[in-house]
Write a protein that holds these residues in place. Structure first.
Motif, PDB file in Angstrom:
ATOM      1  N   GLU A  71      14.040  49.691  28.112  1.00 55.72           N
ATOM      2  CA  GLU A  71      13.046  50.157  29.080  1.00 55.72           C
ATOM      3  C   GLU A  71      13.319  51.612  29.453  1.00 55.72           C
ATOM      4  N   ARG A  72      12.244  52.321  29.704  1.00 55.48           N
ATOM      5  CA  ARG A  72      12.359  53.672  30.231  1.00 55.48           C
ATOM      6  C   ARG A  72      11.151  53.921  31.119  1.00 55.48           C
ATOM      7  N   GLY A  73      11.073  55.048  31.757  1.00 54.68           N
ATOM      8  CA  GLY A  73       9.909  55.363  32.575  1.00 54.68           C
ATOM      9  C   GLY A  73       9.784  54.474  33.797  1.00 54.68           C
ATOM     10  N   ARG A  74       8.549  54.109  34.096  1.00 49.42           N
ATOM     11  CA  ARG A  74       8.246  53.380  35.330  1.00 49.42           C
ATOM     12  C   ARG A  74       9.029  52.074  35.499  1.00 49.42           C
ATOM     13  N   PRO A  75       9.127  51.196  34.488  1.00 50.92           N
ATOM     14  CA  PRO A  75       9.876  49.948  34.688  1.00 50.92           C
ATOM     15  C   PRO A  75      11.334  50.175  35.090  1.00 50.92           C
ATOM     16  N   LEU A  76      11.969  51.177  34.501  1.00 51.99           N
ATOM     17  CA  LEU A  76      13.367  51.459  34.829  1.00 51.99           C
ATOM     18  C   LEU A  76      13.481  52.047  36.225  1.00 51.99           C
ATOM     19  N   GLN A  77      12.544  52.924  36.593  1.00 52.71           N
ATOM     20  CA  GLN A  77      12.567  53.507  37.934  1.00 52.71           C
ATOM     21  C   GLN A  77      12.347  52.432  38.992  1.00 52.71           C
ATOM     22  N   GLU A  78      11.434  51.513  38.746  1.00 54.09           N
ATOM     23  CA  GLU A  78      11.172  50.434  39.707  1.00 54.09           C
ATOM     24  C   GLU A  78      12.398  49.530  39.841  1.00 54.09           C
ATOM     25  N   SER A  79      13.094  49.294  38.744  1.00 49.17           N
ATOM     26  CA  SER A  79      14.311  48.495  38.780  1.00 49.17           C
ATOM     27  C   SER A  79      15.360  49.168  39.648  1.00 49.17           C
ATOM     28  N   PHE A  80      15.505  50.464  39.490  1.00 50.23           N
ATOM     29  CA  PHE A  80      16.444  51.251  40.293  1.00 50.23           C
ATOM     30  C   PHE A  80      16.085  51.179  41.772  1.00 50.23           C
ATOM     31  N   ILE A  81      14.810  51.322  42.085  1.00 46.23           N
ATOM     32  CA  ILE A  81      14.353  51.289  43.477  1.00 46.23           C
ATOM     33  C   ILE A  81      14.624  49.921  44.101  1.00 46.23           C
ATOM     34  N   ARG A  82      14.338  48.842  43.363  1.00 48.05           N
ATOM     35  CA  ARG A  82      14.578  47.495  43.895  1.00 48.05           C
ATOM     36  C   ARG A  82      16.064  47.266  44.160  1.00 48.05           C
ATOM     37  N   LEU A  83      16.909  47.813  43.289  1.00 51.84           N
ATOM     38  CA  LEU A  83      18.353  47.655  43.495  1.00 51.84           C
ATOM     39  C   LEU A  83      18.805  48.413  44.736  1.00 51.84           C
ATOM     40  N   VAL A  84      18.331  49.641  44.911  1.00 52.93           N
ATOM     41  CA  VAL A  84      18.689  50.432  46.091  1.00 52.93           C
ATOM     42  C   VAL A  84      18.209  49.737  47.362  1.00 52.93           C
ATOM     43  N   GLU A  85      17.022  49.168  47.336  1.00 53.06           N
ATOM     44  CA  GLU A  85      16.496  48.453  48.506  1.00 53.06           C
ATOM     45  C   GLU A  85      17.334  47.219  48.805  1.00 53.06           C
ATOM     46  N   ALA A  86      17.780  46.512  47.753  1.00 52.43           N
ATOM     47  CA  ALA A  86      18.632  45.335  47.958  1.00 52.43           C
ATOM     48  C   ALA A  86      19.966  45.734  48.561  1.00 52.43           C
ATOM     49  N   CYS A  87      20.525  46.835  48.100  1.00 47.27           N
ATOM     50  CA  CYS A  87      21.818  47.297  48.618  1.00 47.27           C
ATOM     51  C   CYS A  87      21.706  47.812  50.055  1.00 47.27           C
ATOM     52  N   SER A  88      20.513  48.204  50.438  1.00 46.43           N
ATOM     53  CA  SER A  88      20.314  48.768  51.780  1.00 46.43           C
ATOM     54  C   SER A  88      19.954  47.711  52.814  1.00 46.43           C
ATOM     55  N   GLU A  89      19.702  46.484  52.376  1.00 49.03           N
ATOM     56  CA  GLU A  89      19.314  45.434  53.324  1.00 49.03           C
ATOM     57  C   GLU A  89      20.501  45.051  54.206  1.00 49.03           C
ATOM     58  N   PRO A  90      20.329  45.082  55.516  1.00 53.13           N
ATOM     59  CA  PRO A  90      21.449  44.778  56.415  1.00 53.13           C
ATOM     60  C   PRO A  90      21.776  43.281  56.437  1.00 53.13           C
ATOM     61  N   SER A  91      23.012  42.934  56.190  1.00 57.91           N
ATOM     62  CA  SER A  91      23.550  41.571  56.309  1.00 57.91           C
ATOM     63  C   SER A  91      22.697  40.493  55.640  1.00 57.91           C
ATOM     64  N   PRO A  92      22.397  40.602  54.365  1.00 49.90           N
ATOM     65  CA  PRO A  92      21.653  39.525  53.706  1.00 49.90           C
ATOM     66  C   PRO A  92      22.580  38.330  53.446  1.00 49.90           C
ATOM     67  N   SER A  93      21.996  37.145  53.312  1.00 48.37           N
ATOM     68  CA  SER A  93      22.799  35.986  52.927  1.00 48.37           C
ATOM     69  C   SER A  93      23.222  36.150  51.478  1.00 48.37           C
ATOM     70  N   MET A  94      24.238  35.384  51.069  1.00 50.53           N
ATOM     71  CA  MET A  94      24.728  35.499  49.695  1.00 50.53           C
ATOM     72  C   MET A  94      23.636  35.148  48.694  1.00 50.53           C
ATOM     73  N   ASP A  95      22.893  34.070  48.955  1.00 48.70           N
ATOM     74  CA  ASP A  95      21.832  33.664  48.034  1.00 48.70           C
ATOM     75  C   ASP A  95      20.749  34.731  47.925  1.00 48.70           C
ATOM     76  N   ARG A  96      20.382  35.317  49.064  1.00 44.19           N
ATOM     77  CA  ARG A  96      19.335  36.345  49.044  1.00 44.19           C
ATOM     78  C   ARG A  96      19.827  37.594  48.309  1.00 44.19           C
ATOM     79  N   TRP A  97      21.084  37.969  48.552  1.00 43.93           N
ATOM     80  CA  TRP A  97      21.641  39.150  47.894  1.00 43.93           C
ATOM     81  C   TRP A  97      21.676  38.966  46.373  1.00 43.93           C
ATOM     82  N   LEU A  98      22.166  37.818  45.921  1.00 36.77           N
ATOM     83  CA  LEU A  98      22.244  37.562  44.479  1.00 36.77           C
ATOM     84  C   LEU A  98      20.851  37.486  43.864  1.00 36.77           C
ATOM     85  N   GLY A  99      19.909  36.913  44.623  1.00 37.81           N
ATOM     86  CA  GLY A  99      18.535  36.821  44.131  1.00 37.81           C
ATOM     87  C   GLY A  99      17.899  38.196  43.974  1.00 37.81           C
ATOM     88  N   ARG A 100      18.109  39.058  44.956  1.00 41.78           N
ATOM     89  CA  ARG A 100      17.532  40.404  44.879  1.00 41.78           C
ATOM     90  C   ARG A 100      18.211  41.233  43.789  1.00 41.78           C
TER      91      ARG A 100
END
Length: 324
Positions: A71-100
């Motif tokens: 993958e390159r372009g938009r799909p890769l950028q969206e993947s990066f954004i979703r990961l950053v958003e998951a890492c920025s979520e305050p105190s997620p549960s373990m299941d939610r963190w692994l799911g994201r």
């Protein structure tokens, strides 16, 4: 190991005798080579309708084409954004963190990149064959694969100077469009059409190699973090513009300082060295099993989890090594 952009065969299946002759002369009589296309077969077929395409088997009889979709372009950028958003979520549960984390698919991209680089390295090392790597323009996933393959195969690329040379040759001089791909960070709400963290994906793969082979790379995580920071925002001109032509027109070398000159100062250089480094002349084959690919916490959690204890442990390792 060769790299290029896609051939412009188009829907009329145009031929390029010069290209056919060039690839033909690379191989001896009876020798075979591999073309690793970093697009899916369907994507390559679609590219033919807009003037691109692949090498027809009938005109490249000694070459076997393998498709490994990255993958390159938009799909890769969206993947990066979703990961950053998951890492920025305050105190997620373990299941939610692994799911994201899983739904971001970032680690899947890391695995795919390493797997394709291993394929290229195996064709070169174990099959003794020539390898041509290309995608569409040859300036994104193509460079990702060729740079990783060289790290896997060539111990000189794992030294600090060799790694800098690899980046200069395979990314900067080869025309990776840093200005377009790294225009904004993933934390930005703006969505640029041509943004894509290809270079970050490469750095993540290098980090995976350094974790699996802690003695084989002369540089440590701190260098990879510095490269990431400078690719997105830098006081130096090394990652400016999209290609050599633009850098020449903007007189980047004349009007800016080089990042390499700064990093290679004795007092700075020491910060980026791996104290556990021991020259390894062998090929390093990374594992791409799911349990072997880990989240690069030093980057993605760097502003969330304090690094004081890790820094202290690293300093202690360096002190013990120097004491010996």
């Amino acid at each position: 190991l060769l790299r290029s952009s896609q051939p412009l065969t188009g829907h009329n299946r145009r031929r390029c005798p010069e290209d056919e002759k060039l690839l033909g002369t690379i191989l001896d009589e009876g020798e075979r080579g591999f073309i690793i296309d970093t697009r899916s077969a369907q994507a390559a077929k679609q590219a033919r309708m807009s003037g691109g395409g692949t090498e027809p088997k009938s005109f490249y009889p000694q070459w076997r084409r393998l498709h490994r979709a990255l993958e390159r372009g938009r799909p890769l950028q969206e993947s990066f954004i979703r990961l950053v958003e998951a890492c920025s979520e305050p105190s997620p549960s373990m299941d939610r963190w692994l799911g994201r984390l899983e739904s971001s698919r970032w680690l899947s991209h890391v695995k795919a990149a390493l797997s394709t680089a291993c394929l290229a390295a195996q064709c070169l090392d174990r099959e003794g064959c020539k390898v041509l790597v290309h995608g569409a323009e040859g300036t994104d996933t193509t460079l990702l694969v060729t740079a990783l393959a060289q790290l896997i195969l060539d111990p000189s690329c794992r030294s600090l100077e060799g790694f800098q040379g690899l980046l200069e040759r395979e990314w900067i001089e080869a025309g990776h469009p840093f200005q377009l791909r790294c225009a904004r960070s993933a934390a930005s709400h703006a969505r640029g059409k041509q943004e894509a963290p290809i270079f970050l994906l490469f750095l993540d793969c290098v980090w995976q190699l350094s974790r699996q082979f802690p003695f084989s790379l002369q540089f440590g995580e701190r260098l990879l973090l510095a490269l990431f920071d400078n690719a997105y925002a830098s006081a130096y001109g090394t990652f400016l513009c999209n290609n050599e032509r633009e850098r020449s027109l903007c007189k980047v070398k004349e009007s800016t300082h080089s990042l390499w000159a700064w990093l290679n100062q004795p007092e700075e250089r020491q910060k980026y060295l791996n104290p556990l480094y021991s020259h390894n002349p062998l090929v390093i084959w990374p594992s791409v099993e799911p349990q072997s690919i880990q989240l690069w916490q030093g980057l993605f959690l760097r502003w969330i989890r304090p690094s004081q204890h890790l820094d202290e442990a690293w300093a202690e390792i360096q002190r013990l090594v120097e004491g010996k």
